[in-house]
Every structure is written in C-alpha cells, then in structure tokens.
Design a protein around this motif. Sequence first.
Motif, PDB file in Angstrom:
ATOM      1  N   UNK A 133       0.830  -1.207   0.000  1.00  0.00           N
ATOM      2  CA  UNK A 133       0.000   0.000   0.000  1.00  0.00           C
ATOM      3  C   UNK A 133       0.863   1.254   0.000  1.00  0.00           C
ATOM      4  N   UNK A 134       1.896   1.244   0.833  1.00  0.00           N
ATOM      5  CA  UNK A 134       2.785   2.409   0.920  1.00  0.00           C
ATOM      6  C   UNK A 134       3.492   2.639  -0.414  1.00  0.00           C
ATOM      7  N   UNK A 135       3.946   1.552  -1.040  1.00  0.00           N
ATOM      8  CA  UNK A 135       4.621   1.682  -2.333  1.00  0.00           C
ATOM      9  C   UNK A 135       3.671   2.256  -3.372  1.00  0.00           C
ATOM     10  N   UNK A 136       2.455   1.799  -3.311  1.00  0.00           N
ATOM     11  CA  UNK A 136       1.456   2.293  -4.260  1.00  0.00           C
ATOM     12  C   UNK A 136       1.190   3.787  -4.041  1.00  0.00           C
ATOM     13  N   UNK A 137       1.005   4.139  -2.774  1.00  0.00           N
ATOM     14  CA  UNK A 137       0.765   5.543  -2.444  1.00  0.00           C
ATOM     15  C   UNK A 137       1.948   6.401  -2.896  1.00  0.00           C
ATOM     16  N   UNK A 138       3.146   5.912  -2.638  1.00  0.00           N
ATOM     17  CA  UNK A 138       4.355   6.663  -2.991  1.00  0.00           C
ATOM     18  C   UNK A 138       4.439   6.845  -4.520  1.00  0.00           C
ATOM     19  N   UNK A 139       4.092   5.790  -5.244  1.00  0.00           N
ATOM     20  CA  UNK A 139       4.137   5.879  -6.700  1.00  0.00           C
ATOM     21  C   UNK A 139       3.087   6.846  -7.231  1.00  0.00           C
ATOM     22  N   UNK A 150       3.686  10.540  -8.969  1.00  0.00           N
ATOM     23  CA  UNK A 150       3.194  10.918 -10.288  1.00  0.00           C
ATOM     24  C   UNK A 150       2.288  12.137 -10.240  1.00  0.00           C
ATOM     25  N   UNK A 151       1.426  12.179  -9.188  1.00  0.00           N
ATOM     26  CA  UNK A 151       0.434  13.254  -9.131  1.00  0.00           C
ATOM     27  C   UNK A 151       0.928  14.472  -8.354  1.00  0.00           C
ATOM     28  N   UNK A 152       1.461  14.217  -7.150  1.00  0.00           N
ATOM     29  CA  UNK A 152       1.916  15.327  -6.280  1.00  0.00           C
ATOM     30  C   UNK A 152       3.358  15.056  -5.825  1.00  0.00           C
ATOM     31  N   UNK A 153       4.315  15.343  -6.673  1.00  0.00           N
ATOM     32  CA  UNK A 153       5.715  15.036  -6.306  1.00  0.00           C
ATOM     33  C   UNK A 153       6.157  15.732  -5.022  1.00  0.00           C
ATOM     34  N   UNK A 154       5.660  16.932  -4.790  1.00  0.00           N
ATOM     35  CA  UNK A 154       6.065  17.675  -3.578  1.00  0.00           C
ATOM     36  C   UNK A 154       5.613  16.937  -2.328  1.00  0.00           C
ATOM     37  N   UNK A 155       4.397  16.399  -2.368  1.00  0.00           N
ATOM     38  CA  UNK A 155       3.871  15.663  -1.216  1.00  0.00           C
ATOM     39  C   UNK A 155       4.669  14.374  -1.004  1.00  0.00           C
ATOM     40  N   UNK A 156       5.040  13.726  -2.110  1.00  0.00           N
ATOM     41  CA  UNK A 156       5.808  12.487  -2.012  1.00  0.00           C
ATOM     42  C   UNK A 156       7.183  12.735  -1.391  1.00  0.00           C
ATOM     43  N   UNK A 157       7.727  13.918  -1.666  1.00  0.00           N
ATOM     44  CA  UNK A 157       9.043  14.235  -1.099  1.00  0.00           C
ATOM     45  C   UNK A 157       8.945  14.703   0.350  1.00  0.00           C
ATOM     46  N   UNK A 158       7.760  15.201   0.714  1.00  0.00           N
ATOM     47  CA  UNK A 158       7.614  15.758   2.065  1.00  0.00           C
ATOM     48  C   UNK A 158       7.274  14.692   3.096  1.00  0.00           C
ATOM     49  N   UNK A 203      17.932  20.083   2.490  1.00  0.00           N
ATOM     50  CA  UNK A 203      18.477  21.024   3.462  1.00  0.00           C
ATOM     51  C   UNK A 203      17.799  20.879   4.807  1.00  0.00           C
ATOM     52  N   UNK A 204      18.193  21.678   5.785  1.00  0.00           N
ATOM     53  CA  UNK A 204      17.629  21.561   7.141  1.00  0.00           C
ATOM     54  C   UNK A 204      16.134  21.853   7.197  1.00  0.00           C
ATOM     55  N   UNK A 205      15.693  22.840   6.410  1.00  0.00           N
ATOM     56  CA  UNK A 205      14.260  23.206   6.430  1.00  0.00           C
ATOM     57  C   UNK A 205      13.435  22.058   5.859  1.00  0.00           C
ATOM     58  N   UNK A 206      13.938  21.493   4.769  1.00  0.00           N
ATOM     59  CA  UNK A 206      13.220  20.379   4.139  1.00  0.00           C
ATOM     60  C   UNK A 206      13.140  19.189   5.095  1.00  0.00           C
TER      61      UNK A 206
END
Lengths: 279, 178
Positions: B16-22, B26-34, B132-135
Amino acid sequence: MSERWVAVLFAVSLAALLALLTLQAPQRAGDVALWLEGPIKRFVAAAGGAVDRYREDRSSRAALERDNEDLRTRLLEVESAYAAIVGLGLEAGLVSEPLRYEPPAGADLLRADIVYVDHRSWRRTAILHLPDGLNREDWGRRPVTTIDGLLGRVVSSTGAYARVLLVTDRASSVGAMIERTRRQGIVRGTADPGALSLNFLPLQVDVRPGDRVITAGIDGVFPGGVPIGTITSVESNGDLFHDIRIVPSVDLGSLGHAFLWRREPLPEGMMDGADGIGR
Amino acid sequence: MGRMASAGRFAGALAAVALVELLLGGLLPAAAETVDFFVLLVVLNSVRGDSLQGFAGGLIAGLAQDVVTSSVFGLHSLACCVLGYAAARVSQRILAAQRAVTLALIATGVLVHQVIVIGLLALLEIAQFSPGPVAVLLRVVATTVVGLVVIWSMGKARGWMETRTKRRKLRPARARLR
C-alpha cells in the motif's frame, strides 16, 4: 532467534549494505578500503611489535640474569679478597707492633678542576684550578692523580693555579714497578704522546705484555701503588735492558678533574745525587 | 502463526505504501518528497514487534523505498535497517503503546533516517539531491502529522472491527430472544 543472533545478523546486513553502497561510489571506495585497511595494518604491526618486545624482553632478561649471576660471583670474590686484605692488615699490625714500625699516615687528597691540558706538544702539561682557600700554599712537586691512575706532578703554582708536568712528558720520570713481579724500574715519557717507556729492567727479568705497572714509592715524590699503565710491548734491542712500552692508565683526552696529593715530598736537598727520578 | 500474520500485514502495508508513494510521485511530487511513508511503516512495524521484526522490516521497506524512489541502491535500506532495529530496541524499553510515545518515535525516526541518508551521501560523495535543514524539518513534521492520522485511523478501524465482531456474535442470541 536470540537477541545476540539478531544483533549479529544486523551487523552483517549493515556491512553488506555499506559494501554495496561503496561499490556504487568508486571514488570513495579506495578511501573506505584504506580506512578499513589502516586499523588492520596497525593492529598487525602492534601485534608484531608486541611479540618482538616480548622476545627482546625475554632475551634481555636472560642476559641480565646471567650478568647478575656473574656480578654475584664477582662480589663474592671481592668480598673474599677484601676479607683476606683485612686479615693481612691485622697480621701486619701484629707483626709490626713488636718491631715498633708505624706505617705512613693516609694521604689527604684535594679535588681540583683541570682547566688546561696540552698532552701532544713537546712540553706536555696541564693546569689545575686549586680549591678556594688553598691558593697560598706551595704545591711544588706534589703528585697529581685521577681516578684511573697517575697524571703527573706539580712543577709550579701561582695563585689559584698549578701547572702539572704530565707523566707522558719526556722530562718526566717516575719510580715504578711491575705489579706482578715487584721488579722496579723508571717510567719516562717518550716521543709518542700516547706511550711511556719502562727503563732499566735487565733482560733476565720476567716481563710480559699485559703486566700492570704501578708507582714504586721510591722517588721521594710519588706514593707507592698508584697505577701508571699497562705494558703493551717488550722488545730486546741488543742492549742489556728490555725496551718496554706502556700505555698510560689515564686517558689524557678526557680529563675533567684530578686529585692533588697533600703530601710532603722529600726535601730537594736530599735528592742531590739521585738519578733524576721524581723530576 | 502470529509472526506469519504480522508478516502478511506488513507485506500488505508495504504494498500500500509503495502504491501511495508511486501515485503521489506521479500526481503530487512535492507531497511524495515531504511525507516519508516508508519510515512511518518501519517505525509502526518496529514498535509492535521484536528486534528481528524491526530490523527485517526496515531492511525490506528500505529496499522497496530504494526501488520506488530510484535512489542509490542500499541507501534507504541501510537507513531503514538501522531505524527499524533501533526503534524495536527502544520500544522494548519504553511504553510504546501510548500514542504520544509512538509519535515521538516517528518524529525521531524520520530525523535519524534523514541524518543517515545525508551523512552517507556526503561520506560516499554520491551525486544525489540532499535535502536542506528546512526540508528535513518539514519532512519530520509532515510525517509525524500523517503518522498521527494513521494511528488514529488504525485505532478507529480496530474499534469498528471489534464492534462488528461482537455484533456478529450477539446476532443469534437476539434472534432466539425474539
């Protein structure tokens, strides 16, 4: 699975993952290899050093034990010899008492610093700096020794300084004898600054290289029994006497201080007609 | 049987996590990185099991993260492996059942994971984007918040499941009473 095995498995996995990551970063692989290799090499070197030290310690300890044993043996010998000498002294006292013989009083030695040495030129002398408060005394013809043996005699003194004629000077002469045979002769300086000659020993006298030569105490200046040197060669040059060479006991190249004998020499007037010994 | 069941649950959650991450990638790269869902999974898996489960779960989740995020292979595996093992050992010594403790473990876990990843990238001089530190701080906060939601949802789901099971058991008795 026990916690220990899990920990081992965890460590192995970490190492494998680190190796995997390192393989993907070839520019750092060498550094990481060095980082791992360094401690291993240090450990191996330290282990080798420890083994070497252990071996050295063992061998040096064995040598020390041998030396210690030798020293113990020599100490026993010296103690025995000392006891024999003390016994002889007591016996001599017992013998000399009815004869009313009194041995000479012990010498008074003064330590003086050597401030100048010239043992290679034609006039081989040294200059002593005399102890404070003693610079008004007349030190002429007093014997001077070092811890190794005879150095010479004072020929003049001025203020706090006294000039010593070295035993190696060609003008020097000392009444001497061979310690082993008690045969007496005269030691003189030679042209060679590092050698002495022992004169007036007839050919029939037993003399060997290695014999120790000491002062005989017959010249009115030097006390008896002070080491002069060791015989290095005995030759016959067709004369009536041996041609004997001696190496001095005192190393004239490493002089620092000397001992001045506070001992009254025979009056010069009494020495008239003597064979120039003690000059 | 219990270990098999938890392994099955973990496999399902990992999928499930892998699916969500994928999907997020694809849809919200910023959210995937956060938000770090894999770290969340590793910590939640570790606090409910022993050190073997924590370490193995961390390793598998990390490998999956390396594949899904296309990063240097072994980077997240190592970080998650350390994190899973450490979280399991820590949870054996503290009362990890409390929600606040679990959240603290999640926050610390994300931070530790980031520190390990950034440290390895710097140590091995691997040319990859390093946050970076903020990220990192944003990632810690976001993942903790998501973790709070997940824990609350899991609690609700567990309560609903228990109620449903009780109702099923009580249904025949009620029918007899009527």
